[in-house]
Design an enzyme around this catalytic site. Structure first.
Site, PDB file in Angstrom:
ATOM      1  N   GLU A  90     -34.521 -20.905 -37.947  1.00 24.98           N
ATOM      2  CA  GLU A  90     -34.386 -20.056 -38.851  1.00 24.98           C
ATOM      3  C   GLU A  90     -32.199 -19.967 -38.517  1.00 24.98           C
ATOM      4  OE1 GLU A  90     -36.205 -19.411 -40.705  1.00 24.98           O
ATOM      5  OE2 GLU A  90     -38.497 -19.981 -39.349  1.00 24.98           O
ATOM      6  N   HIS A 109     -34.787 -11.831 -34.909  1.00 21.95           N
ATOM      7  CA  HIS A 109     -36.229 -12.730 -35.909  1.00 21.95           C
ATOM      8  C   HIS A 109     -37.086 -13.170 -34.459  1.00 21.95           C
ATOM      9  CE1 HIS A 109     -39.222 -14.885 -38.075  1.00 21.95           C
ATOM     10  NE2 HIS A 109     -38.392 -15.913 -37.404  1.00 21.95           N
ATOM     11  N   HIS A 111     -41.699 -13.294 -33.717  1.00 24.92           N
ATOM     12  CA  HIS A 111     -42.957 -13.453 -35.031  1.00 24.92           C
ATOM     13  C   HIS A 111     -44.010 -12.296 -34.179  1.00 24.92           C
ATOM     14  CE1 HIS A 111     -42.098 -17.358 -35.578  1.00 24.92           C
ATOM     15  NE2 HIS A 111     -41.531 -17.023 -35.763  1.00 24.92           N
ATOM     16  N   HIS A 177     -45.353 -14.770 -41.594  1.00 26.10           N
ATOM     17  CA  HIS A 177     -44.209 -15.188 -40.519  1.00 26.10           C
ATOM     18  C   HIS A 177     -44.556 -14.029 -39.092  1.00 26.10           C
ATOM     19  CE1 HIS A 177     -40.216 -17.701 -40.391  1.00 26.10           C
ATOM     20  NE2 HIS A 177     -40.391 -17.592 -38.741  1.00 26.10           N
TER      21      HIS A 177
HETATM   22 ZN   LIG Z   1     -39.695 -17.504 -36.789  1.00 25.88          ZN
END
Ligand SMILES: [Zn+2]
Length: 244
Positions: A90, A109, A111, A177
């Site tokens: 990412e 970032h 999840h 996501h």
């Molecule tokens: Zn991700």
């Protein structure tokens, strides 16, 4: 959350990034190896220029060493990359967010459970997390928007994220996501990722109870204004203490 101390050397920056990566696990907002973090880092020696340090792809945080982090240049396409491992898949979202928002120094970032669950709900994909609680304004906007779905690691995902963030927001959901959050230092970005997860958990609960009442635009504007003042005062305090 305490702000990150002023970082003088690249080794200190790499160590701070690893420390915060480990706290992602401790805070319970990481899921396997899915989370990734970056920190704006400009170099004066080769390969030099404006850039960022980012966690590598597919390695458990507890196994991370300072030399495993990867440096990417900010303004080249494709970026110049310096590291023995591959950067997080990412890297483009991290790079593009830091490029678009000079006020942000770090990006996280994840999840995380509730934010990701909400990102799969049609209502949330349309409306984001609305102003059901005043802390939604901690994101920098009066709602936490949800970026349209695009495949992981793609330029399309990065473009959707930038559209969802607009010019003010520091965090958004990513449909089907997860979540991305940024801040004036690593601790702020991590703190916001944690806050979004907490708000997502509360909002999920509200939805299961029939849906919350929402705050007025006037109420949210007042909170947003107060948070800007708070951030500026904090920044002044940090700069004063780091110049002592
Ligand atoms: Zn991700």
């Amino acid at each position: 959350m305490k702000s990150t101390p002023k970082l003088q050397t690249e080794l200190q920056a790499r160590q701070a990034l690893i420390e915060q990566a480990l706290s992602l696990d401790r805070l319970g907002i990481n899921h396997g190896k899915s989370g990734n973090l970056s920190l704006r880092w400009h170099r004066s020696s080769p390969p030099q220029g404006q850039g960022l340090l980012i966690t590598p792809s597919a390695i458990a945080y507890e196994a991370l060493e300072a030399e495993d982090l990867v440096w990417l240049s900010l303004h080249d396409d494709p970026p110049r990359i310096d590291g023995k491992l591959k950067p997080s898949s990412e890297w483009q979202m991290h790079r593009d967010l830091l490029r678009a928002r000079p006020d942000c120094m770090a990006v996280v970032h994840t999840h995380s459970l509730y934010a990701t669950a909400l990102s799969c709900m049609p209502k949330v994909q349309r409306e984001g997390i609305p102003a059901f609680h005043y802390m939604v304004a901690a994101s920098g906007a009066d709602r936490i928007a949800c970026a349209d779905y695009a495949g992981f690691g793609t330029a399309a995902l990065s473009e959707a994220m930038l559209r969802a963030l607009g010019s003010e927001a520091r965090a958004c959901l990513l449909a089907h996501h997860g979540v991305i959050a940024s801040g004036e230092d690593l601790a702020a970005a991590l703190g916001l990722a944690k806050e979004v997860e907490m708000l997502a958990a509360m909002y999920s609960q509200c939805l299961s109870l029939g849906g919350p009442a929402l705050l007025s635009q006037e109420a949210m504007d007042a909170v947003l204004k107060a948070f800007v003042g708070y951030r500026q005062a904090n920044q002044v305090a940090c700069e004063a203490s780091s110049s002592e």
